[in-house]
Design a protein around this motif. Structure first.
Motif, PDB file in Angstrom:
ATOM      1  N   GLU A 180     -20.657  32.697  14.431  1.00 38.18           N
ATOM      2  CA  GLU A 180     -20.240  33.883  14.572  1.00 38.18           C
ATOM      3  C   GLU A 180     -21.220  34.715  14.956  1.00 38.18           C
ATOM      4  O   GLU A 180     -21.206  35.571  15.246  1.00 38.18           O
TER       5      GLU A 180
ATOM      6  N   LEU B  51     -13.696  35.654  17.773  1.00 36.90           N
ATOM      7  CA  LEU B  51     -13.826  36.161  16.292  1.00 36.90           C
ATOM      8  C   LEU B  51     -12.480  35.466  14.713  1.00 36.90           C
ATOM      9  O   LEU B  51     -12.308  35.022  14.873  1.00 36.90           O
TER      10      LEU B  51
ATOM     11  N   GLN C   3     -19.179  26.793  11.454  1.00 34.97           N
ATOM     12  CA  GLN C   3     -18.902  28.120  12.738  1.00 34.97           C
ATOM     13  C   GLN C   3     -19.406  29.546  11.608  1.00 34.97           C
ATOM     14  O   GLN C   3     -19.834  30.389  12.591  1.00 34.97           O
TER      15      GLN C   3
ATOM     16  N   GLU D 256     -13.524  32.432  13.078  1.00 36.99           N
ATOM     17  CA  GLU D 256     -13.128  32.872  11.395  1.00 36.99           C
ATOM     18  C   GLU D 256     -11.782  31.479  11.098  1.00 36.99           C
ATOM     19  O   GLU D 256     -12.541  31.217   9.664  1.00 36.99           O
TER      20      GLU D 256
END
Length: 482
Positions: free
Chosen positions: A359, A229, A355, A233
């Motif tokens: 995620e 992550l 993204q 991110e």
């Protein structure tokens, strides 16, 4: 069968205070009015304008990041209600000698408590038994400072408490007898690493481990954090970088994270940077060409979508296979460019959409089904952001429903003092709990089988002589959606 509860009012409280109740950090709130024991109501989140001090001074350091994040989620026009509560006890505090200990047992600073006492002359401390709603309720913003009528009556059960009966009684006794935390060293460590948790995933995991231990039995399961992550991110941010190599690396890592791979014959030849942009090729589980047009300029000119498409077609011609073709671009394409991509049977998405896909895969490994994702891409050519968002919403719904069912089993067995439960009895509890999706007993049983598979292991199953005599028990939490 569970007792039905009727809720027709809501009580406004600062959103961080409600989140502290939901996360098990506290069992008390400070209403401006005396709250009669036995009263039941929904928890209506508000901003912190009624608090005696600014947020940074009002909440303890180990809770401050959560408080800020919770306040960022507040909307101007609507309110999302996630829980309801029953007041078990209301205590009046008019002396400051208890406030230091009260601060240690809650999320409020001692300074906030002293300031509140000075302003009001006393503090009403309401002990709340909190239950999560099966499905959040969205209602219009209401300016009333006290009890608010709900636009529709809620009929629910007590199947999803934040704390089990025994642990809630222990917490009440600890506060009423003014007992300090039995683990002051852990509380101190939690506060010390709180400032690191936003940027250091190891610190965040330690903080969650400590919180999970300190609150004991909680409906909020511990979730292991994927260190990927850290770069996931940054996908949308790096997409606007002038250096194509940065985004090339993240693009390749993103699609590999989703599960795309290459056969040995294609290793080392699947990625390239050309004048038309970044090109990636994967051949499993199906051929996929990903291209990202450059936001940088080549000899003072940014390549057109037509030139980008031509570059993709060269790759396809070289591979001599039908491919899914995807453009990932931070730029806003014109209607003519979208049409050009559509005529070429290409999909266009923005880095923010990519993204979100990656995620979700990081938070719930294996949740992205690449074959279903292929169907989503092939159903709509051209702009595919909305299609992918709908695909992600469907996955979230599936995961959230299963998480709620696991919690239902966990709390029903705990509250009823049972080790396991028959499928028909559990289905009756489900039906009376106002879950977001009505399931037949056959559909419900299929999900229980899925959750009790050795590959998932959230529930255990005692196989009966037929499916209707199967019994199930709780093994481990399925983390709820973030």
């Amino acid at each position: 069968m569970s007792t039905l509860v009727i809720i027709n009012t809501a009580f406004p409280l600062p959103a961080p205070d409600i989140e502290a109740l939901l996360q098990g950090h506290s069992i008390v709130v400070m209403p401006r009015i005396f709250m009669n024991p036995g009263r039941q109501f929904a928890l209506y989140p508000t901003d912190t304008s009624i608090n005696a001090l600014p947020t940074e001074q009002y909440y303890r350091s180990n809770f401050l990041n959560t408080a800020r994040h919770t306040l960022e989620e507040i909307e101007d026009d609507t309110v999302l209600i996630k829980a309801w509560a029953r007041c078990e006890h209301c205590q009046v505090i008019d002396r400051p000698d208890y406030l230091n200990l009260l601060s240690q047992l809650t999320v409020w600073t001692k300074e906030a408590l002293l300031k509140t006492l000075a302003q009001r002359g006393h503090i009403f401390l309401a002990y709340l038994r909190v239950y999560r709603l099966p499905q959040p309720l969205e209602i219009p913003v209401h300016p009333h400072p006290r009890f608010i009528p709900l636009p529709e009556t809620l009929t629910i059960t007590e199947e999803t408490p934040v704390f089990g009966n025994l642990f809630f009684k222990q917490r009440c006794l600890q506060m009423q007898q003014r007992q300090s935390s039995p683990y002051p060293e852990l509380k101190a460590l939690q506060s010390a690493i709180a400032s690191l948790s936003d940027r250091n995933f190891a610190a965040k995991e330690i903080q969650q481990e400590i919180a999970n231990f300190l609150i004991g039995f909680s409906a909020r399961p511990l979730k292991s954090i994927d260190s990927d992550l850290l770069w996931i991110e940054k996908i949308a941010q790096v997409a606007n970088s002038p250096d194509p190599k940065d985004f090339q690396l993240l693009l390749e890592k993103s699609f590999r994270k989703l599960g795309f791979t290459n056969s040995p014959t294609n290793q080392g030849e699947e990625t390239e940077i050309t004048e038309e942009g970044i090109n990636l090729y994967f051949d499993a589980p199906y051929p996929l060409v990903v291209t990202s047009p450059p936001i940088w300029k080549i000899n003072g000119v940014t390549p057109t979508v037509e030139e980008v498409i031509e570059g993709v077609n060269k790759i396809i011609a070289k591979e001599d296979k039908p491919c899914v073709k995807l453009i990932v671009t931070p730029s806003k394409l014109t209607p003519d460019e979208i049409l050009e991509a559509k005529l070429s049977q290409m999909n266009v998405i923005h880095p923010e959409t990519l993204q979100r896909l990656v995620e979700l895969q990081a938070y719930h490994k294996g949740s992205i089904d690449l074959i279903k994702l292929q169907n989503s891409w092939q159903n709509v050519w051209g702009s595919a952001d909305e299609t992918i968002q709908q695909y992600l919403a469907d996955i979230r719904h599936i995961l959230e429903l299963r998480s709620l069912i696991v919690q239902l089993v966990k709390h029903h067995l705990h509250n009823a003092g049972l080790k396991d439960i028959a499928v028909d009895a559990l289905h009756r509890v489900y039906i009376t709990s106002n879950f977001p999706e009505l399931l037949t007993i056959e559909e419900f049983h299929e999900i229980l089988i899925e959750l009790s598979s050795p590959l998932t292991g959230y529930l255990g199953r005692i196989k009966g002589k037929d499916w209707q005599s199967d019994r199930f028990y709780f093994l481990r939490d399925l983390p709820a959606m973030s």
